[in-house]
Motif scaffolding. Structure first.
Motif, PDB file in Angstrom:
ATOM      1  N   THR A 132      -2.319 -59.815 -39.936  1.00  0.00           N
ATOM      2  CA  THR A 132      -2.293 -59.367 -41.325  1.00  0.00           C
ATOM      3  C   THR A 132      -3.693 -59.412 -41.931  1.00  0.00           C
ATOM      4  N   LYS A 133      -4.582 -60.145 -41.289  1.00  0.00           N
ATOM      5  CA  LYS A 133      -6.001 -60.177 -41.653  1.00  0.00           C
ATOM      6  C   LYS A 133      -6.782 -60.073 -40.351  1.00  0.00           C
ATOM      7  N   ALA A 134      -7.587 -59.024 -40.214  1.00  0.00           N
ATOM      8  CA  ALA A 134      -8.243 -58.721 -38.944  1.00  0.00           C
ATOM      9  C   ALA A 134      -9.242 -59.805 -38.546  1.00  0.00           C
ATOM     10  N   PRO A 135      -9.489 -59.971 -37.242  1.00  0.00           N
ATOM     11  CA  PRO A 135     -10.559 -60.866 -36.789  1.00  0.00           C
ATOM     12  C   PRO A 135     -11.896 -60.465 -37.413  1.00  0.00           C
ATOM     13  N   LYS A 136     -12.807 -61.431 -37.490  1.00  0.00           N
ATOM     14  CA  LYS A 136     -14.092 -61.174 -38.136  1.00  0.00           C
ATOM     15  C   LYS A 136     -15.221 -61.810 -37.332  1.00  0.00           C
ATOM     16  N   VAL A 137     -16.351 -61.110 -37.267  1.00  0.00           N
ATOM     17  CA  VAL A 137     -17.528 -61.619 -36.568  1.00  0.00           C
ATOM     18  C   VAL A 137     -18.578 -62.016 -37.599  1.00  0.00           C
ATOM     19  N   SER A 138     -19.124 -63.225 -37.450  1.00  0.00           N
ATOM     20  CA  SER A 138     -20.192 -63.685 -38.338  1.00  0.00           C
ATOM     21  C   SER A 138     -21.434 -64.013 -37.514  1.00  0.00           C
ATOM     22  N   GLY A 139     -22.597 -63.908 -38.143  1.00  0.00           N
ATOM     23  CA  GLY A 139     -23.852 -64.164 -37.452  1.00  0.00           C
ATOM     24  C   GLY A 139     -24.753 -62.938 -37.515  1.00  0.00           C
ATOM     25  N   THR A 140     -25.961 -63.080 -36.962  1.00  0.00           N
ATOM     26  CA  THR A 140     -26.952 -62.012 -36.980  1.00  0.00           C
ATOM     27  C   THR A 140     -26.923 -61.240 -35.671  1.00  0.00           C
ATOM     28  N   ALA A 141     -26.796 -59.933 -35.772  1.00  0.00           N
ATOM     29  CA  ALA A 141     -26.745 -59.074 -34.576  1.00  0.00           C
ATOM     30  C   ALA A 141     -28.172 -58.842 -34.067  1.00  0.00           C
ATOM     31  N   THR A 146     -26.585 -66.110 -31.890  1.00  0.00           N
ATOM     32  CA  THR A 146     -25.192 -66.378 -31.550  1.00  0.00           C
ATOM     33  C   THR A 146     -24.252 -65.828 -32.615  1.00  0.00           C
ATOM     34  N   LEU A 147     -23.246 -65.102 -32.174  1.00  0.00           N
ATOM     35  CA  LEU A 147     -22.206 -64.572 -33.042  1.00  0.00           C
ATOM     36  C   LEU A 147     -20.948 -65.426 -32.871  1.00  0.00           C
ATOM     37  N   THR A 176     -15.911 -64.369 -22.959  1.00  0.00           N
ATOM     38  CA  THR A 176     -14.534 -64.649 -23.378  1.00  0.00           C
ATOM     39  C   THR A 176     -14.402 -65.923 -24.213  1.00  0.00           C
ATOM     40  N   ALA A 177     -15.509 -66.400 -24.743  1.00  0.00           N
ATOM     41  CA  ALA A 177     -15.459 -67.576 -25.625  1.00  0.00           C
ATOM     42  C   ALA A 177     -15.407 -67.113 -27.077  1.00  0.00           C
ATOM     43  N   ARG A 178     -15.199 -68.073 -27.971  1.00  0.00           N
ATOM     44  CA  ARG A 178     -15.163 -67.721 -29.396  1.00  0.00           C
ATOM     45  C   ARG A 178     -16.554 -67.356 -29.907  1.00  0.00           C
ATOM     46  N   THR A 179     -17.587 -67.841 -29.235  1.00  0.00           N
ATOM     47  CA  THR A 179     -18.953 -67.503 -29.617  1.00  0.00           C
ATOM     48  C   THR A 179     -19.592 -66.642 -28.534  1.00  0.00           C
ATOM     49  N   VAL A 184     -30.268 -59.091 -23.932  1.00  0.00           N
ATOM     50  CA  VAL A 184     -31.136 -57.920 -23.914  1.00  0.00           C
ATOM     51  C   VAL A 184     -30.309 -56.644 -23.739  1.00  0.00           C
ATOM     52  N   ALA A 185     -29.249 -56.730 -22.960  1.00  0.00           N
ATOM     53  CA  ALA A 185     -28.425 -55.546 -22.715  1.00  0.00           C
ATOM     54  C   ALA A 185     -27.713 -55.052 -23.967  1.00  0.00           C
ATOM     55  N   ASP A 186     -27.616 -55.898 -24.994  1.00  0.00           N
ATOM     56  CA  ASP A 186     -26.915 -55.511 -26.217  1.00  0.00           C
ATOM     57  C   ASP A 186     -27.809 -54.775 -27.206  1.00  0.00           C
ATOM     58  N   ALA A 187     -29.122 -54.824 -27.005  1.00  0.00           N
ATOM     59  CA  ALA A 187     -30.058 -54.215 -27.958  1.00  0.00           C
ATOM     60  C   ALA A 187     -29.730 -52.734 -28.145  1.00  0.00           C
ATOM     61  N   GLY A 188     -29.629 -52.327 -29.430  1.00  0.00           N
ATOM     62  CA  GLY A 188     -29.334 -50.940 -29.747  1.00  0.00           C
ATOM     63  C   GLY A 188     -27.858 -50.598 -29.716  1.00  0.00           C
ATOM     64  N   HIS A 189     -27.001 -51.565 -29.398  1.00  0.00           N
ATOM     65  CA  HIS A 189     -25.553 -51.322 -29.323  1.00  0.00           C
ATOM     66  C   HIS A 189     -24.828 -52.133 -30.395  1.00  0.00           C
ATOM     67  N   ARG A 190     -23.565 -51.788 -30.618  1.00  0.00           N
ATOM     68  CA  ARG A 190     -22.729 -52.500 -31.595  1.00  0.00           C
ATOM     69  C   ARG A 190     -21.720 -53.380 -30.861  1.00  0.00           C
ATOM     70  N   LEU A 191     -21.514 -54.575 -31.392  1.00  0.00           N
ATOM     71  CA  LEU A 191     -20.608 -55.547 -30.769  1.00  0.00           C
ATOM     72  C   LEU A 191     -19.366 -55.745 -31.636  1.00  0.00           C
ATOM     73  N   ALA A 192     -18.300 -56.161 -31.000  1.00  0.00           N
ATOM     74  CA  ALA A 192     -17.062 -56.525 -31.694  1.00  0.00           C
ATOM     75  C   ALA A 192     -16.331 -57.528 -30.821  1.00  0.00           C
ATOM     76  N   VAL A 193     -15.300 -58.163 -31.393  1.00  0.00           N
ATOM     77  CA  VAL A 193     -14.495 -59.104 -30.611  1.00  0.00           C
ATOM     78  C   VAL A 193     -13.036 -58.669 -30.671  1.00  0.00           C
ATOM     79  N   LYS A 194     -12.380 -58.714 -29.529  1.00  0.00           N
ATOM     80  CA  LYS A 194     -10.959 -58.397 -29.430  1.00  0.00           C
ATOM     81  C   LYS A 194     -10.209 -59.715 -29.246  1.00  0.00           C
TER      82      LYS A 194
END
Length: 309
Positions: A132-141, A146-147, A176-179, A184-194
């Motif tokens: 009823t309330k979506a998961p949320k990611v906090s931190g600096t991309a 660490t997110l 697969t952890a909460r954090t 380096v492979a993430d640079a220029g891409h968008r992240l999310a958590v399922k």
């Protein structure tokens, strides 16, 4: 035989009875007396509550004014079975049932029969939890930062959560952890958590957070050191370059510029490289080294003035 006259007066659920006894056939000449007795005319109330497949019964007697009155028993029967005195909550099996119940008080008043239905238990898994309330990611991309994931709010209480980080929608191996620490492979891409919510007896529920901003490169720092601060024309100069970052060990190339001209480009090894020069032109000249932007780190540079005699 004595003639007996009874007159009962009821007042709400309480009242009294006057008993008059006359001797002989002549009422006017007979001996008489009056006895007053308490009367309980109120029927007890009985209720049922249900938690899952357990039924709890309770009763009260509104006519109870002292220890001589009150609820004497609660009884129930399952479907068309025998009546059973109620002592503990009734747990029914997985089939559909109708439980009939009633209560009696000390005065002999009996409540009307009431029923409660328990439907057949589902044969398959219960419905999946829904966020009823979506998961949320906090931190600096940013590479090296660490997110942290918050699982959100779900319709089914007591669920357990598992996490899977995704990059542009694709699962990231072993993330697969909460954090999650951006690489380096993430640079220029968008992240999310399922987030997957699980509970025994239920189908699993899945929800995904909103995507982050594009992951930015990490800052780098370049440091240039020379074997001599002053040298003669043609003398060999040893130059060492180290590139560092809080996000890890930068890879890539560094470019050397002397007297405003590019003189060579070398590849870093474990974040460092060493080379030699033999400056010939006398005077004070600038030697500059620049770390070239790589996929995960921003560029940086350092320089020094070399007096050549």
């Amino acid at each position: 035989m004595d003639d007996v006259l009874r007159t009962c007066h009821a007042a709400g659920w309480r009242g009294h009875c006057e008993l008059t006894r006359a001797t002989g056939t002549d009422w006017a000449q007979g001996d008489s007396g009056t006895v007053t007795a308490k009367v309980d005319l109120a029927v007890p109330t009985v209720d049922a509550s249900r938690t899952d497949r357990t039924v709890t019964l309770s009763a009260m007697d509104p006519g109870a004014s002292d220890t001589a009155s009150g609820v004497s028993a609660i009884a129930y029967r399952l479907d068309d079975g025998d009546w059973i005195t109620y002592t503990d909550p009734v747990v029914v099996d997985a089939e559909a049932h109708v439980l009939t119940y009633r209560a009696a008080d000390v005065a002999g008043n009996v409540s009307a029969d009431k029923t409660i239905e328990v439907e057949k238990a589902p044969t398959g898994p219960a419905p999946a939890p829904v966020a009823t309330k979506a998961p949320k990611v906090s931190g600096t991309a940013q590479v090296g930062k660490t997110l942290t994931a918050a699982p959100g709010t779900w319709t089914v209480p007591g669920v357990a959560f598992t996490y899977q980080w995704v990059r542009d929608g694709a699962p990231i191996a072993r993330a697969t952890a909460r954090t999650y620490r951006a690489t380096v492979a993430d640079a220029g891409h968008r992240l999310a958590v399922k987030v997957t919510a699980t509970k025994t007896g239920h189908t699993s529920g899945v929800a995904q957070s909103a995507r982050t901003a594009k992951v930015v490169r990490a800052a780098s720092k370049t440091r240039l050191s020379v074997s001599k601060r002053t040298l003669h024309s043609g003398q060999k100069l040893r130059v060492t370059v180290k590139v560092s970052s809080s996000a890890g060990v930068p890879t890539g190339k560094v470019r050397f510029t002397y007297r405003g001209k590019v003189v060579r480009t070398l590849t870093l090894k474990s974040g460092a490289v060493t080379t030699t020069f033999r400056p010939t032109r006398t005077g004070k000249h600038t030697l500059k080294v620049s770390y070239l932007t790589s996929s995960g780190y921003r560029s940086s540079s350092d320089s020094t003035k070399l007096p050549v005699r």
